[in-house]
Design an enzyme around this catalytic site. Structure first.
Site, PDB file in Angstrom:
ATOM      1  N   ASN A  47      22.087  16.194 -15.907  1.00  0.00           N
ATOM      2  CA  ASN A  47      22.321  15.685 -14.549  1.00  0.00           C
ATOM      3  C   ASN A  47      21.448  16.435 -13.537  1.00  0.00           C
ATOM      4  O   ASN A  47      20.944  15.847 -12.587  1.00  0.00           O
ATOM      5  CB  ASN A  47      23.794  15.848 -14.157  1.00  0.00           C
ATOM      6  N   HIS A  86       5.031 -16.026  21.010  1.00  0.00           N
ATOM      7  CA  HIS A  86       5.571 -17.296  20.452  1.00  0.00           C
ATOM      8  C   HIS A  86       4.480 -18.090  19.733  1.00  0.00           C
ATOM      9  O   HIS A  86       4.545 -19.314  19.684  1.00  0.00           O
ATOM     10  CB  HIS A  86       6.200 -18.175  21.535  1.00  0.00           C
ATOM     11  N   SER A 120     -10.111 -22.693  -5.611  1.00  0.00           N
ATOM     12  CA  SER A 120      -9.092 -23.592  -6.149  1.00  0.00           C
ATOM     13  C   SER A 120      -9.646 -24.226  -7.406  1.00  0.00           C
ATOM     14  O   SER A 120     -10.855 -24.440  -7.527  1.00  0.00           O
ATOM     15  CB  SER A 120      -8.784 -24.661  -5.101  1.00  0.00           C
ATOM     16  N   LYS A 142     -12.377 -24.779  -1.247  1.00  0.00           N
ATOM     17  CA  LYS A 142     -11.374 -23.786  -0.877  1.00  0.00           C
ATOM     18  C   LYS A 142     -11.848 -22.340  -1.019  1.00  0.00           C
ATOM     19  O   LYS A 142     -12.565 -21.989  -1.940  1.00  0.00           O
ATOM     20  CB  LYS A 142     -10.116 -23.959  -1.747  1.00  0.00           C
ATOM     21  N   ASN A 175      -9.410 -19.131  -0.680  1.00  0.00           N
ATOM     22  CA  ASN A 175      -8.026 -18.758  -0.376  1.00  0.00           C
ATOM     23  C   ASN A 175      -7.864 -17.250  -0.233  1.00  0.00           C
ATOM     24  O   ASN A 175      -8.477 -16.481  -0.969  1.00  0.00           O
ATOM     25  CB  ASN A 175      -7.094 -19.245  -1.500  1.00  0.00           C
ATOM     26  N   GLU A 200      -1.717 -13.087   0.723  1.00  0.00           N
ATOM     27  CA  GLU A 200      -0.480 -13.796   0.372  1.00  0.00           C
ATOM     28  C   GLU A 200       0.363 -12.973  -0.599  1.00  0.00           C
ATOM     29  O   GLU A 200       1.588 -12.921  -0.497  1.00  0.00           O
ATOM     30  CB  GLU A 200      -0.802 -15.152  -0.265  1.00  0.00           C
ATOM     31  N   GLN A 228      21.399   6.001 -13.658  1.00  0.00           N
ATOM     32  CA  GLN A 228      20.199   5.753 -14.456  1.00  0.00           C
ATOM     33  C   GLN A 228      19.429   4.546 -13.892  1.00  0.00           C
ATOM     34  O   GLN A 228      18.236   4.409 -14.103  1.00  0.00           O
ATOM     35  CB  GLN A 228      20.607   5.505 -15.908  1.00  0.00           C
ATOM     36  N   LYS A 257      16.008   4.586 -11.234  1.00  0.00           N
ATOM     37  CA  LYS A 257      14.591   4.848 -11.490  1.00  0.00           C
ATOM     38  C   LYS A 257      13.708   3.607 -11.457  1.00  0.00           C
ATOM     39  O   LYS A 257      12.628   3.635 -10.871  1.00  0.00           O
ATOM     40  CB  LYS A 257      14.430   5.592 -12.822  1.00  0.00           C
TER      41      LYS A 257
HETATM   42  N1  ARG Z   1      19.044   9.218 -18.541  1.00  0.00           N
HETATM   43  C1  ARG Z   1      19.963   9.718 -17.554  1.00  0.00           C
HETATM   44  C2  ARG Z   1      19.594   9.142 -16.180  1.00  0.00           C
HETATM   45  O1  ARG Z   1      18.566   8.619 -16.045  1.00  0.00           O
HETATM   46  C3  ARG Z   1      19.894  11.206 -17.502  1.00  0.00           C
HETATM   47  C4  ARG Z   1      21.147  11.916 -17.157  1.00  0.00           C
HETATM   48  C5  ARG Z   1      22.171  11.681 -18.140  1.00  0.00           C
HETATM   49  N2  ARG Z   1      23.278  12.547 -18.008  1.00  0.00           N
HETATM   50  C6  ARG Z   1      24.420  12.362 -18.725  1.00  0.00           C
HETATM   51  N3  ARG Z   1      25.303  13.221 -18.622  1.00  0.00           N
HETATM   52  N4  ARG Z   1      24.547  11.312 -19.471  1.00  0.00           N
HETATM   53  O2  ARG Z   1      20.357   9.207 -15.258  1.00  0.00           O
END
Ligand code: ARG
Length: 458
Positions: free
Chosen positions: A110, A156, A277, A283, A285, A290, A322, A325
């Site tokens: 953690n 506007h 195109s 064209k 573009n 975009e 988790q 990420k």
């Molecule tokens: N893979 C976990 C995450 O991305 C890491 C931490 C996991 N910790 C645990 N006690 N399971 O959050």
């Protein structure tokens, strides 16, 4: 597969559950940060004599080897590993045996994951800020070239008052300047060491969290271990900052799309940043603009995803985290992709000054100046505004413009009109009289350019 964490359980889990639980396919991106964190941790453990100095040395050497092997492809991530933290520890123990098992004293995954994400985002934020500086300088150079180029300013999406293209471009510089300031601020809040939170409650070992922070180049140490492992504010804040940045790029892209249309024809993009195109040979573009506009939605999505993941979580760590990420990585990748194409696109765009000027001449954008002229001659502004409006209506009826009405005609509306009115409504004069601080006059734009260069030119 037998689990390192198989303490209470026999460690046999279902294959689907394993796959579902595993994050290595995306958190492998954090390998460098994870290894650096472990090296700092091993140094601290040895310095505090929590593990033997010799073991500390062996662990650090082996970690260096793992890092090098991953960097040059001699070692591959094991897709069956649960996450990057487990993977590194498994390889370490494979390579040096018993001593490898000492590394996880006084820490938790953690702590590791919270630390790794902070280290990663601190670096990425610095890279993004660098790219934004480049973009700012590119826009500023274009603004310098176009500081005398007059085009209609719009409200506007209706022609409103004359502005210079330089002034218009510098407006985006101001937005990007705020983006940099927001990201720098956010970076300060990432700059905190949370390793040593030890899952949630701290530890009975005599650790030195300040030493770890110092070794990792982090400015401060998290004051509360529960908060240390639970806090992802910095990631949400980072994605908010990226969302605002994308919103700015998207507005700019929208204008580029308008400007490159036949109807406006104000700007032409370099062929390298346009597409054709498959059916219509005429064209050209502006797909890059975009796509930047389109990708803004996914960065907003990343922000909403992380906010939603966090909103119901009790303290401290929960596996939901988790899910922090992938949105973060997607945001980072999207921003890099967008900036890598947006900056050269702006750098190489050609400005069609004549088309801008023509548009400026046809939109009665000097009507405010006509009203101001009468006001200066003594008419209250509200009356001057009405009278100018009437003159515009007359021009529209007779298909002419304010510059081409005769003085005689003007004087049938008010005897305050004299010959000097033409000078007052001349577009260039209109622009250059707007000398109020931050206005569109050439002098003001030059000042904006100078301030920007002082701030960002190395
Ligand atoms: N893979 C976990 C995450 O991305 C890491 C931490 C996991 N910790 C645990 N006690 N399971 O959050």
């Amino acid at each position: 597969m037998a689990k390192m964490w198989a303490g209470r359980t026999a460690g046999e889990t279902d294959q689907n559950a394993d796959d579902f639980n595993s994050s290595i396919r995306f958190d492998c991106r954090l390998y460098e940060q994870d290894i650096r964190g472990s090296m700092a941790h091993a140094s601290m453990l040895a310095a505090r004599k929590i593990i033997p100095a010799e073991a500390g040395g062996h662990i650090i050497d082996a970690l260096e080897g793992i890092l090098a092997d991953l960097q040059n492809g001699r070692l591959e991530f094991n897709p069956a590993a649960e996450d990057i933290h487990m993977f590194v520890e498994e390889i370490l123990t494979e390579r040096i045996g018993e001593e490898g098992k000492m590394l996880h004293t006084a820490r938790s995954r953690n702590d590791q994951v919270a630390l790794d994400l902070r280290l990663y985002l601190k670096e990425e934020t610095a890279k993004i800020i660098e790219k934004l500086k480049q973009l700012i300088l590119v826009i500023t150079d274009q603004a310098e070239k176009e500081k005398n180029t007059i085009l209609p300013g719009y409200t506007h999406l209706q022609r409103a008052q004359p502005v210079t293209f330089g002034h218009h471009l510098m407006a985006y510089v101001m937005m990007l300047d705020r983006d940099i300031s927001r990201l720098s601020d956010c970076r300060n809040r990432m700059d905190v060491s949370v390793i040593g939170s030890c899952a949630l409650a701290g530890t009975t070992y005599d650790t030195d969290r300040f030493l770890e922070a110092k070794l990792l180049g982090l400015s401060s140490v998290g004051e509360n271990s529960l908060d240390g492992v639970s806090d992802r504010d910095f990631a949400a804040e980072f994605l908010f900052d990226l969302s605002v940045l994308m919103m700015h790029l998207s507005r700019f892209s929208e204008e580029i799309l308008l400007w490159t249309s036949w109807e406006f024809g104000f700007v032409e993009l370099d062929d390298r940043y346009t597409t054709g195109s498959s059916i219509m040979p005429q064209k050209k573009n502006s797909d890059m603009a975009e796509l930047v506009r389109g990708k803004t939605g996914r960065v907003y999505g990343d922000l909403v995803a992380i906010l939603t993941v966090l909103k119901g979580l009790p303290l401290a760590y929960n596996k939901d985290m988790q899910e922090d990420k992938e949105p973060v990585f997607d945001g980072v990748d999207t921003i890099h992709m967008c900036l890598d194409v947006f900056t050269p696109m702006i750098e190489t765009m050609k400005v069609k000054r004549e088309a801008m000027k023509k548009a400026a001449q046809r939109g009665f954008i000097n009507a405010t100046d006509l009203a101001d002229y009468l006001t200066r001659k003594g008419m209250p502004f509200r009356d001057a505004y009405k009278l100018s409006g009437k003159l515009v209506a007359t021009c529209i009826e007779t298909n002419t413009v304010l510059e081409d009405l005769s003085l005689e005609t003007y004087r049938t509306y008010s005897t305050l009109f004299e010959d000097d009115l033409y000078e007052a409504i001349d577009l260039e004069n209109c622009v250059n009289r707007r000398i109020s601080y931050g206005g569109t006059s050439v002098a003001s734009v030059e000042q904006q350019i100078q301030h920007t260069r002082e701030k960002y030119k190395g």
